[in-house]
Design an enzyme around this catalytic site. Sequence first.
Site, PDB file in Angstrom:
ATOM      1  N   LYS A  53       0.836  -1.178   0.000  1.00  0.00           N
ATOM      2  CA  LYS A  53       0.000   0.000   0.000  1.00  0.00           C
ATOM      3  C   LYS A  53       0.884   1.246   0.000  1.00  0.00           C
ATOM      4  CE  LYS A  53      -1.015   1.813   4.092  1.00  0.00           C
ATOM      5  NZ  LYS A  53       0.187   2.361   4.672  1.00  0.00           N
ATOM      6  N   HIS A  87      -0.474  -5.394   5.672  1.00  0.00           N
ATOM      7  CA  HIS A  87       0.180  -6.304   6.624  1.00  0.00           C
ATOM      8  C   HIS A  87      -0.638  -6.490   7.905  1.00  0.00           C
ATOM      9  CE1 HIS A  87       1.616  -2.547   8.426  1.00  0.00           C
ATOM     10  NE2 HIS A  87       2.026  -3.210   9.478  1.00  0.00           N
ATOM     11  N   GLU A 134      -0.344   5.352  18.040  1.00  0.00           N
ATOM     12  CA  GLU A 134       1.116   5.241  17.977  1.00  0.00           C
ATOM     13  C   GLU A 134       1.772   6.367  18.760  1.00  0.00           C
ATOM     14  OE1 GLU A 134       2.604   3.653  13.888  1.00  0.00           O
ATOM     15  OE2 GLU A 134       1.005   5.065  13.467  1.00  0.00           O
ATOM     16  N   ASP A 141      -3.339   6.970   5.170  1.00  0.00           N
ATOM     17  CA  ASP A 141      -2.210   6.121   5.549  1.00  0.00           C
ATOM     18  C   ASP A 141      -2.669   4.829   6.237  1.00  0.00           C
ATOM     19  OD1 ASP A 141       0.486   5.406   5.924  1.00  0.00           O
ATOM     20  OD2 ASP A 141       0.532   6.306   7.919  1.00  0.00           O
ATOM     21  N   HIS A 152      -5.717  -0.449   7.006  1.00  0.00           N
ATOM     22  CA  HIS A 152      -5.647  -1.242   8.248  1.00  0.00           C
ATOM     23  C   HIS A 152      -6.937  -1.151   9.079  1.00  0.00           C
ATOM     24  CE1 HIS A 152      -1.609  -1.199   6.941  1.00  0.00           C
ATOM     25  NE2 HIS A 152      -1.117  -0.261   7.725  1.00  0.00           N
ATOM     26  N   LYS A 191      -0.930   9.673  15.449  1.00  0.00           N
ATOM     27  CA  LYS A 191       0.524   9.599  15.660  1.00  0.00           C
ATOM     28  C   LYS A 191       0.869  10.492  16.845  1.00  0.00           C
ATOM     29  CE  LYS A 191       2.133   7.815  11.509  1.00  0.00           C
ATOM     30  NZ  LYS A 191       2.746   6.514  11.591  1.00  0.00           N
TER      31      LYS A 191
HETATM   32  C1  BG6 Z   1       1.955   1.644   7.927  1.00  0.00           C
HETATM   33  C2  BG6 Z   1       1.815   3.142   7.973  1.00  0.00           C
HETATM   34  O1  BG6 Z   1       1.137   1.094   6.921  1.00  0.00           O
HETATM   35  O2  BG6 Z   1       1.545   1.096   9.186  1.00  0.00           O
HETATM   36  C3  BG6 Z   1       2.627   3.725   9.112  1.00  0.00           C
HETATM   37  O3  BG6 Z   1       2.286   3.681   6.736  1.00  0.00           O
HETATM   38  C4  BG6 Z   1       2.228   3.060  10.415  1.00  0.00           C
HETATM   39  O4  BG6 Z   1       2.426   5.132   9.222  1.00  0.00           O
HETATM   40  C5  BG6 Z   1       2.331   1.549  10.270  1.00  0.00           C
HETATM   41  O5  BG6 Z   1       3.124   3.517  11.410  1.00  0.00           O
HETATM   42  C6  BG6 Z   1       1.828   0.838  11.496  1.00  0.00           C
HETATM   43  O6  BG6 Z   1       2.144  -0.536  11.364  1.00  0.00           O
HETATM   44  P1  BG6 Z   1       2.593  -1.386  12.615  1.00  0.00           P
HETATM   45  O7  BG6 Z   1       2.693  -2.767  12.117  1.00  0.00           O
HETATM   46  O8  BG6 Z   1       3.897  -0.804  13.084  1.00  0.00           O
HETATM   47  O9  BG6 Z   1       1.521  -1.171  13.628  1.00  0.00           O
END
Ligand code: BG6
Length: 473
Positions: A157, A187, A225, A244, A249, A339
């Site tokens: 993505k 993911h 986050e 994003d 997700h 964030k």
């Molecule tokens: C990514 C985003 O797809 O996922 C990031 O681009 C984000 O901004 C990240 O921090 C979060 O993934 P994970 O696996 O670290 O929770």
Amino acid sequence: METISPTTIVIFGVTGDLAQRKLFPALFELHSKGFLPSKYHIVGFSRRELSTESFQKFVKEAIVSFSKKMPASETELADFLFHVSYKQGLFDNADSYKNLADTLSLVDDGFGQCSNKLFYLAVPPNLYEGILSHLSSSGLTIPCGGDQGWTRVLIEKPFGRDVETAQKLDHHLSDLFQEEQIFRIDHYLAKETLQNILAFRFSNALFEHLWSGEYIESVSVKLFETLDILGRGAFYDATGALRDVGQNHILQMLALVAMERPKSLKPESVRRERARVFEKLTPMTRKNIETHAIRAQYEGYKDEQNVNPESETETYFKLKAFINNERWKDVPFYLESGKALKETKTEIVVTFKPCTTCLCIDGEKHKHKNSITFTIQPNEGVSIEYFMKKPGFDSVVEAQDLSYIYRESVGDVAIPDAYEKVLYDCIRGDQTLFPSTSEVDLTWKYISPIIEHWKSVPLLSYERGSHGPQVSF
Ligand code: BG6
């Protein structure tokens, strides 16, 4: 373990962050577990001039720094590095693809037969179109073993930035590849607790019958986050939190909680049911956006490198979403992410309505609401809150908790990283955890109007390290 014919994995953009932090540690773990085909090879392809030795050193450092199963023995590492080589080339140069084809033929000669090819595009999305066209025109995407082998392409993505750009990318992909060759990565779908949601929902009669608006009051999906944009100013400022992580997700998490029981666990059934949820999301309109969407930016964001000092890009959002079907009518789904917040936490909380009757002490309000929390990270697990009489003479009802914490039960190493699962499934051709064309299209159809309309919603501000803006629905 099923036998898979020889396979060559080609990673474009192999010297980048993704390959270093995620792909090589994941491939190394799969190698150590014996989950890669018995004959396999990895070719790194990138612009930088590198000898095979310096490339292997780079790969070794990536594994040592980022693999969770450390320290690996030198023999184990050397054994893995034996499968790794490098090819320098330019992404937009036809000759580079001819050279790559020659390298891949040599690899096949080493196997003594034609191998499957998996092309992983670990590059910025603006390079996808060019690379995909060159791959196709150079004939690299045609399986060399006729019916025997396969070629697949893995892309990361973002898949476009709105409905139009996503459709353009999809048309391009479908001109060059069949849907079963295309693996789009989200993911999050490969995270362990998310994979558990379907098993949990459909294997427990205890909950399955209660899984609807008749008993469920609300669902919250949170992706918080502590990290900020980590120097990705140019990308992030043009993207924002909703594109994003919201379009992908967060909506995928919602789909797993809300979808109907698939006919089977076959990829097409599961993907179809996820898409049906997106199809039924109630569109946000200019009229209701103010009461259904909050957007905010952390203080100091505008001073980040490569961020426009006048930026209106959100680093936080909260949406109140509804699904217009019989099961979920009128149940709010709160979708929230930010964030630079106080904590790093991804979870889904399903809150039940209180019982219709209450054996409450006179005058006390009925406040006993069961909840189920799926913790996706950092401490994967599932917990259920329920109520009991506190042992003793008085009649006091208190909350208790039934939890299953993965790490306490099976340990850290037993939980595969999402990228291990992504690569493992792609090699086996299982597309269940990869969003389909229609999922991508439908999620953008929900998200794009929000981005368009919420310019009329004030952009709030929040302190770094806080819980986000102090407003709610
Ligand atoms: C990514 C985003 O797809 O996922 C990031 O681009 C984000 O901004 C990240 O921090 C979060 O993934 P994970 O696996 O670290 O929770």
